[in-house]
Every structure is written in structure tokens, then in C-alpha cells.
Write a protein that holds these residues in place. Structure first.
Motif, PDB file in Angstrom:
ATOM      1  N   ALA A  18       0.803  -1.225   0.000  1.00 39.21           N
ATOM      2  CA  ALA A  18       0.000   0.000   0.000  1.00 39.21           C
ATOM      3  C   ALA A  18       0.837   1.277   0.000  1.00 39.21           C
ATOM      4  CB  ALA A  18      -0.929   0.004   1.218  1.00 39.21           C
ATOM      5  N   ILE A  19       2.168   1.138   0.115  1.00 39.46           N
ATOM      6  CA  ILE A  19       3.025   2.325   0.118  1.00 39.46           C
ATOM      7  C   ILE A  19       2.884   3.057  -1.209  1.00 39.46           C
ATOM      8  CG2 ILE A  19       5.425   3.111   0.176  1.00 39.46           C
ATOM      9  CD1 ILE A  19       6.011   0.721   2.027  1.00 39.46           C
ATOM     10  N   GLU A  20       2.714   4.366  -1.153  1.00 40.18           N
ATOM     11  CA  GLU A  20       2.523   5.174  -2.355  1.00 40.18           C
ATOM     12  C   GLU A  20       3.814   5.230  -3.178  1.00 40.18           C
ATOM     13  OE1 GLU A  20      -0.182   6.839  -3.548  1.00 40.18           O
ATOM     14  OE2 GLU A  20      -1.439   5.975  -1.968  1.00 40.18           O
ATOM     15  N   PRO A  21       3.695   5.174  -4.503  1.00 36.05           N
ATOM     16  CA  PRO A  21       4.897   5.266  -5.345  1.00 36.05           C
ATOM     17  C   PRO A  21       5.417   6.691  -5.430  1.00 36.05           C
ATOM     18  CG  PRO A  21       2.937   5.145  -6.711  1.00 36.05           C
ATOM     19  CD  PRO A  21       2.470   4.962  -5.297  1.00 36.05           C
TER      20      PRO A  21
END
Length: 285
Positions: A18-21
Motif C-alpha cells: 500500500a506504500i505510495e509510489p
């Protein structure tokens, strides 16, 4: 391709995914192409040269700095593989990987074709694209990619066990060797990854493999560029034709491509100068 192995999945896998790019190379600091000036300049173009690229073959052509050139579909749907070099220095050549990192997987109006290290400057700017209506399709495909390489005899040998000489890599080698009066062995190191003009490609949504599909190009369509420096170009009319089925074979219907070169009679380019090469010191620490 990646294979999912649940045995290796950590307990916090959902949080990790779920970590944002983060965009690797944000381009806000780049000096943008002077598109208003180029739009004005292209309003008064005079064709000064034309080169026909036969099916399943390649040709070289020169474009002076400050001129425009077009790759034109003539008789039928046909994909072309484009190499670019600085005319007087074959070591300065198009760098598809960095172009992809800066502009994305597919190019269109306003994007630039960058040269490799240690130069890293625009060789050409896309100034008009009659296929810009295509956008992205439901398969994740688009037109004019810098993700594929070029069809070549080594991969054909690896996958099919055949010697096929009229793939784009070999076509470009022959064209460059003939144009520069060098041997094919001397020419091969200068042939590089291409802009796949008119080719419709992407990555499959399930296995993320490189795919191609029938090009939407039709006779009269063209991709237009502005030469940011004196250029030598090489263009191969791919043996895959419209790349709807396969390449590196004689089975597809193939058609010629035209390269048209124009000078601008507009005053819009008055004072324009080619971009300088990278100012990095090259000390490398």
C-alpha cells in the motif's frame, strides 16, 4: 515474469504493497520544449528531401539542425524502428531508457528523444502526431513506444532456431554500414534501442509481458519531429508489418515508409540554437 509464492509473504505484506509510489525522475525542473515557437515554425514548411524506406529494409537520412522531419505511412499499416545519432558523432545516439524514464513508455507531441551519456541532451522533439487520438486502450496499449528494443537475429535464433536477416537490427546495420561506408561489424555497435514508430504496445495486465497489437496507423498518418541538432537517422520498415501477429518473418504484409524533411520559412526560429551537451564535470568523484 514474477511468480507469487505465498510461503514467502510476511505478515505486513498488505501494508508494504500500500506504500505510495514516487516518480523516479520528476521533470518539473526540465527546461520544456519551446512548443509555441515550434508550432509557429511548422506553419510555413517547405519539403526539401524525401527518402523511401522499402519493406523489410532500412535507410539512413540526414536532417540539419532546425529542420523538421516526418515519418509517414504510405500504402498500408506499417511499423518503423527509428535510430538517431548526432550526425558528426555516432557515439552520441538516442537513449531510449532515459527517454522512457523522463517521458514515459510511449511518446507523443511535446516529448523529446534524449541522447546517451555523457551528452544527455535532446536530439529531437515530437512536434505533431496524427495518432495522438489513440491514447490508452483497455489492454494498457498505446502508440510509439520506447519499451521494446528492436526485432533482432539473436532473439530469433534463441526462440526459433532460425537465422533471419531482415529484422530491424540487421536492417539498421546494413543501412548504417552502407551510408557511412563501414563494415557491418563496425556498424553494429552503433545500432541501438529504438523508438517504435506507429507500433501499438504495452504490458499485459496479468503477466506484465511486453505485447504488441495491430497498429492503428493508416496511409497518410505521420509522426513529426524537430531536429534539435544535426541528425543522422536510420529507419527500418519492420518485417512485422502492422505487428498484429509476429515479426522476424516474411509472413506479414509489409509496406514502405516515407521520411520527409522540411525547412521552416518562418521567422519563429530566429535566434534559436541547438541545446548544449550535459555540463556535468565528468569527474565521477
Amino acid at each position: 515474469m514474477k511468480h507469487y509464492n505465498p510461503e514467502n509473504e510476511p505478515q505486513d505484506s498488505r501494508e508494504r504493497r500500500a506504500i505510495e509510489p514516487v516518480v523516479c525522475y520528476p521533470v518539473e525542473s526540465l527546461v520544456p520544449a519551446e512548443m509555441e515557437r515550434l508550432r509557429a515554425a511548422r506553419q510555413d514548411l517547405e519539403k526539401v528531401a524525401q527518402v523511401t524506406v522499402p519493406p523489410r529494409d532500412a535507410r539512413c537520412f540526414e536532417v540539419p539542425a532546425g529542420h523538421f522531419f516526418r515519418i509517414v505511412s504510405r500504402d498500408g499499416a506499417q511499423v518503423g524502428d527509428l535510430n538517431l545519432w548526432a550526425r558528426d558523432n555516432l557515439h552520441e545516439k538516442f537513449y531510449s531508457g532515459k527517454t522512457r524514464a523522463l517521458h514515459g513508455t510511449h511518446l507523443s507531441t511535446g516529448d523529446r528523444m534524449w541522447s546517451g551519456f555523457p551528452y544527455l541532451r535532446p536530439l529531437a522533439t515530437v512536434t505533431y502526431d496524427t495518432l495522438d487520438w489513440y491514447g490508452w486502450d483497455k489492454f494498457g496499449g498505446s502508440v510509439h513506444d520506447v519499451i521494446g528494443t528492436r526485432c533482432d537475429p539473436y532473439t530469433a535464433k534463441l526462440l526459433s532456431g532460425v537465422d533471419y536477416h531482415y529484422c530491424c537490427h540487421s536492417n539498421l546495420i546494413r543501412a548504417l554500414a552502407d551510408y557511412k561506408e563501414m563494415t557491418r561489424d563496425e556498424a553494429e555497435p552503433y545500432v541501438h534501442d529504438v523508438l517504435n514508430v506507429f507500433m501499438c504496445t504495452g504490458f499485459t495486465l496479468d503477466t506484465h509481458q511486453y505485447f504488441m497489437k495491430a497498429s492503428p496507423v493508416r496511409p497518410g498518418d505521420y509522426l513529426e519531429f524537430f531536429a534539435e541538432t544535426d541528425l543522422l537517422g536510420g529507419l527500418s520498415a519492420c518485417p512485422g508489418g502492422d505487428c498484429s501477429a509476429k515479426h522476424s518473418s516474411d509472413e506479414a504484409a509489409c509496406f514502405p515508409l516515407e521520411v520527409e524533411i522540411f525547412k521552416s520559412n518562418s521567422q519563429a526560429l530566429e535566434g534559436w540554437e541547438p541545446p548544449a551537451a550535459s555540463s556535468y564535470s565528468r569527474s565521477h568523484g
